[in-house]
Write a protein that holds these residues in place. Structure first.
Motif, PDB file in Angstrom:
ATOM      1  N   GLU A   1       0.843  -1.187   0.000  1.00 14.91           N
ATOM      2  CA  GLU A   1       0.000   0.000   0.000  1.00 14.91           C
ATOM      3  C   GLU A   1       0.879   1.238   0.000  1.00 14.91           C
ATOM      4  O   GLU A   1       1.783   1.386   0.809  1.00 14.91           O
ATOM      5  CB  GLU A   1      -0.898  -0.022   1.244  1.00 14.91           C
ATOM      6  CG  GLU A   1      -1.861   1.148   1.310  1.00 14.91           C
ATOM      7  CD  GLU A   1      -2.636   1.146   2.613  1.00 14.91           C
ATOM      8  OE1 GLU A   1      -3.291   2.158   2.905  1.00 14.91           O
ATOM      9  OE2 GLU A   1      -2.556   0.139   3.341  1.00 14.91           O
ATOM     10  N   ILE A   2       0.588   2.180  -0.905  1.00 16.66           N
ATOM     11  CA  ILE A   2       1.488   3.315  -1.055  1.00 16.66           C
ATOM     12  C   ILE A   2       0.809   4.656  -0.845  1.00 16.66           C
ATOM     13  O   ILE A   2       1.468   5.651  -0.575  1.00 16.66           O
ATOM     14  CB  ILE A   2       2.173   3.274  -2.442  1.00 16.66           C
ATOM     15  CG1 ILE A   2       3.432   4.149  -2.466  1.00 16.66           C
ATOM     16  CG2 ILE A   2       1.185   3.702  -3.526  1.00 16.66           C
ATOM     17  CD1 ILE A   2       4.539   3.614  -1.635  1.00 16.66           C
TER      18      ILE A   2
ATOM     19  N   GLN B   1      12.947  13.475  -9.794  1.00 17.56           N
ATOM     20  CA  GLN B   1      13.128  14.046 -11.132  1.00 17.56           C
ATOM     21  C   GLN B   1      12.604  13.087 -12.193  1.00 17.56           C
ATOM     22  O   GLN B   1      12.004  13.499 -13.194  1.00 17.56           O
ATOM     23  CB  GLN B   1      14.605  14.348 -11.381  1.00 17.56           C
ATOM     24  CG  GLN B   1      15.205  15.425 -10.502  1.00 17.56           C
ATOM     25  CD  GLN B   1      14.790  16.829 -10.899  1.00 17.56           C
ATOM     26  OE1 GLN B   1      14.170  17.047 -11.935  1.00 17.56           O
ATOM     27  NE2 GLN B   1      15.148  17.807 -10.074  1.00 17.56           N
ATOM     28  N   ALA B   2      12.822  11.785 -11.992  1.00 20.50           N
ATOM     29  CA  ALA B   2      12.309  10.797 -12.939  1.00 20.50           C
ATOM     30  C   ALA B   2      10.781  10.797 -12.954  1.00 20.50           C
ATOM     31  O   ALA B   2      10.161  10.683 -14.019  1.00 20.50           O
ATOM     32  CB  ALA B   2      12.851   9.412 -12.595  1.00 20.50           C
ATOM     33  N   LEU B   3      10.161  10.909 -11.779  1.00 20.99           N
ATOM     34  CA  LEU B   3       8.703  10.992 -11.733  1.00 20.99           C
ATOM     35  C   LEU B   3       8.201  12.200 -12.516  1.00 20.99           C
ATOM     36  O   LEU B   3       7.163  12.129 -13.186  1.00 20.99           O
ATOM     37  CB  LEU B   3       8.237  11.083 -10.269  1.00 20.99           C
ATOM     38  CG  LEU B   3       8.485   9.865  -9.386  1.00 20.99           C
ATOM     39  CD1 LEU B   3       8.167  10.195  -7.928  1.00 20.99           C
ATOM     40  CD2 LEU B   3       7.666   8.675  -9.847  1.00 20.99           C
ATOM     41  N   ALA B   4       8.957  13.287 -12.441  1.00 18.37           N
ATOM     42  CA  ALA B   4       8.539  14.509 -13.127  1.00 18.37           C
ATOM     43  C   ALA B   4       8.538  14.343 -14.643  1.00 18.37           C
ATOM     44  O   ALA B   4       7.637  14.819 -15.333  1.00 18.37           O
ATOM     45  CB  ALA B   4       9.433  15.676 -12.725  1.00 18.37           C
TER      46      ALA B   4
ATOM     47  N   ALA C   1       2.548   1.246 -15.748  1.00 10.79           N
ATOM     48  CA  ALA C   1       3.028   2.178 -14.728  1.00 10.79           C
ATOM     49  C   ALA C   1       4.426   2.656 -15.088  1.00 10.79           C
ATOM     50  O   ALA C   1       5.179   1.975 -15.791  1.00 10.79           O
ATOM     51  CB  ALA C   1       3.044   1.521 -13.346  1.00 10.79           C
ATOM     52  N   TRP C   2       4.764   3.862 -14.610  1.00  8.27           N
ATOM     53  CA  TRP C   2       6.113   4.396 -14.762  1.00  8.27           C
ATOM     54  C   TRP C   2       6.908   4.016 -13.516  1.00  8.27           C
ATOM     55  O   TRP C   2       6.509   4.325 -12.401  1.00  8.27           O
ATOM     56  CB  TRP C   2       6.082   5.906 -14.922  1.00  8.27           C
ATOM     57  CG  TRP C   2       5.615   6.365 -16.272  1.00  8.27           C
ATOM     58  CD1 TRP C   2       4.413   6.931 -16.585  1.00  8.27           C
ATOM     59  CD2 TRP C   2       6.361   6.309 -17.489  1.00  8.27           C
ATOM     60  NE1 TRP C   2       4.366   7.223 -17.919  1.00  8.27           N
ATOM     61  CE2 TRP C   2       5.538   6.867 -18.509  1.00  8.27           C
ATOM     62  CE3 TRP C   2       7.646   5.856 -17.820  1.00  8.27           C
ATOM     63  CZ2 TRP C   2       5.963   6.964 -19.820  1.00  8.27           C
ATOM     64  CZ3 TRP C   2       8.058   5.956 -19.135  1.00  8.27           C
ATOM     65  CH2 TRP C   2       7.227   6.507 -20.126  1.00  8.27           C
TER      66      TRP C   2
ATOM     67  N   PHE D   1       2.428   5.001 -10.741  1.00  7.53           N
ATOM     68  CA  PHE D   1       3.876   4.884 -10.624  1.00  7.53           C
ATOM     69  C   PHE D   1       4.254   3.646  -9.805  1.00  7.53           C
ATOM     70  O   PHE D   1       3.600   3.307  -8.827  1.00  7.53           O
ATOM     71  CB  PHE D   1       4.464   6.128  -9.954  1.00  7.53           C
ATOM     72  CG  PHE D   1       4.171   7.406 -10.678  1.00  7.53           C
ATOM     73  CD1 PHE D   1       4.964   7.810 -11.735  1.00  7.53           C
ATOM     74  CD2 PHE D   1       3.087   8.193 -10.321  1.00  7.53           C
ATOM     75  CE1 PHE D   1       4.697   8.982 -12.426  1.00  7.53           C
ATOM     76  CE2 PHE D   1       2.807   9.372 -11.001  1.00  7.53           C
ATOM     77  CZ  PHE D   1       3.612   9.764 -12.057  1.00  7.53           C
ATOM     78  N   GLY D   2       5.320   3.013 -10.212  1.00  2.00           N
ATOM     79  CA  GLY D   2       5.823   1.851  -9.482  1.00  2.00           C
ATOM     80  C   GLY D   2       6.917   2.252  -8.515  1.00  2.00           C
ATOM     81  O   GLY D   2       8.098   1.993  -8.761  1.00  2.00           O
TER      82      GLY D   2
END
Length: 341
Positions: A8-9, A115-118, A161-162, A330-331
């Motif tokens: 759970e996130i 930054q990767a999520l962005a 998902a990213w 997102f993962g």
């Protein structure tokens, strides 16, 4: 108060999001999944003894809405209950934050993970393309950013998902290639006999290159800060500064090309951080892409990979906000990085 080891996130709102680098820390508050982030003034880490002190005095004491949870992006590897930052004196202790700051839930991620999520969803207005072909929207991406250090991360699309892939890619080896490189390389400052990418591709790296050029030419180094060097280069007022930024762009291109091949980043390679934005006029020149594409026998592949400069002023916070609102997109792993009350 134990770490969460489950899948759970989703964190409870309001959520404090923070991007904590070696020099500056940026924070914003998300009231809910739909409200725009409320940004706070940028904090200089050196002005506060601890992160808890900075949060209390600069955020919690000045907000009528108190966060229930926090997602913090840190410049450094995350291991254990005490996380020292790579380029500043702060040590992040999530258990103490929960005990002393009224938080219920704390999740720590790497700063370049943010930054990767962005870069998963930057609009065209938040980036500038500086060469290459068209991006493949479902393909892997990569981001690197010279700042206090050199951050690197990948972004892989899988299972709808990213998935951000953080690491310490800024510490890969870098070596001389051109005749000019071999002239200045003896004057660069290694770490324990080794030259890493971060030694030339960050703020101190700009000074490292500049001093090496001055030493090679037997001229006095008159500029004393990275901003002075980049400013003199862009104004074309100092030949050594001009060459410094030119070589910096070349070396950044070479490393960016290496990272592109490691991640097979056909979705694009993104340059983030203040230095990339500051030297954008130089990055538009030929040196960066020439260094990026010079990867025989894979030059043709590299020529097709697009490169971008992230122009969003708070990209990491934008990435954390996107994740906080839609964690299922997102993962992001929470095991060993999440603490609950």
């Amino acid at each position: 108060m134990a770490k969460s080891n489950d899948g759970e996130i989703a964190l409870p709102f309001p959520i404090l999001i923070g991007d904590i680098g070696g020099t500056n820390a940026r924070f914003a508050l998300l009231l809910d999944a739909f409200a725009p982030p409320k940004e706070f003034p940028i904090i200089q880490t050196a002005q506060f003894k601890t992160i808890d002190d900075a949060l209390q005095r600069s955020i919690l004491d000045k907000s009528s809405v108190q966060p229930r949870s926090a997602i913090l992006a840190l410049a450094g590897p995350i291991q254990g209950d005490e996380v020292p930052l790579t380029n500043c004196d702060w040590v992040v202790r999530p258990r103490d934050m929960i005990a002393n700051l009224g938080l219920e839930d704390v999740l720590l991620v790497n700063d370049f993970e943010a930054q990767a999520l962005a870069i998963a969803a930057l609009s065209d207005g938040d980036r500038e393309k500086i060469g290459g072909g068209e991006e493949n929207f479902a393909a892997s991406r990569a981001v690197l950013g010279p700042g206090t250090g050199l951050g690197v991360a990948g972004l892989v699309h899988a299972m709808h998902a990213w998935i951000p892939v953080p690491g310490e890619g800024g510490h890969i080896d870098i070596g001389p290639r051109s005749e000019r490189d071999y002239q200045i390389w003896p004057f660069l400052e290694p770490i324990e006999g080794r030259m890493s990418a971060e030694q030339v591709l960050c703020g101190r790296g700009i000074m490292n290159i500049y001093h090496a050029i001055c030493a090679t030419e037997r001229r006095e180094a008159t500029l004393d800060a990275p901003a002075a060097v980049t400013g003199a280069a862009l104004s074309k007022s100092d030949p050594d500064a001009i060459e410094t930024v030119s070589l910096f762009s070349t070396y950044l291109g070479r490393v960016a090309g290496d990272i592109a091949m490691i991640f097979m980043a056909k979705g694009g390679v993104y340059l983030s951080g203040g230095i990339s934005q500051k030297i954008l006029p130089a990055l538009r020149g030929p040196e960066f892409r020439a260094g990026f594409e010079d990867k025989a026998p894979h030059g043709e592949m590299l020529r097709e990979i697009p490169t971008f400069v992230v122009t969003h002023p708070m990209a990491a916070l934008a990435g954390l906000a996107a994740f906080a609102r839609m964690p299922d997109r997102f993962g992001v792993a929470s095991e060993g990085r999440r603490w609950r009350k």
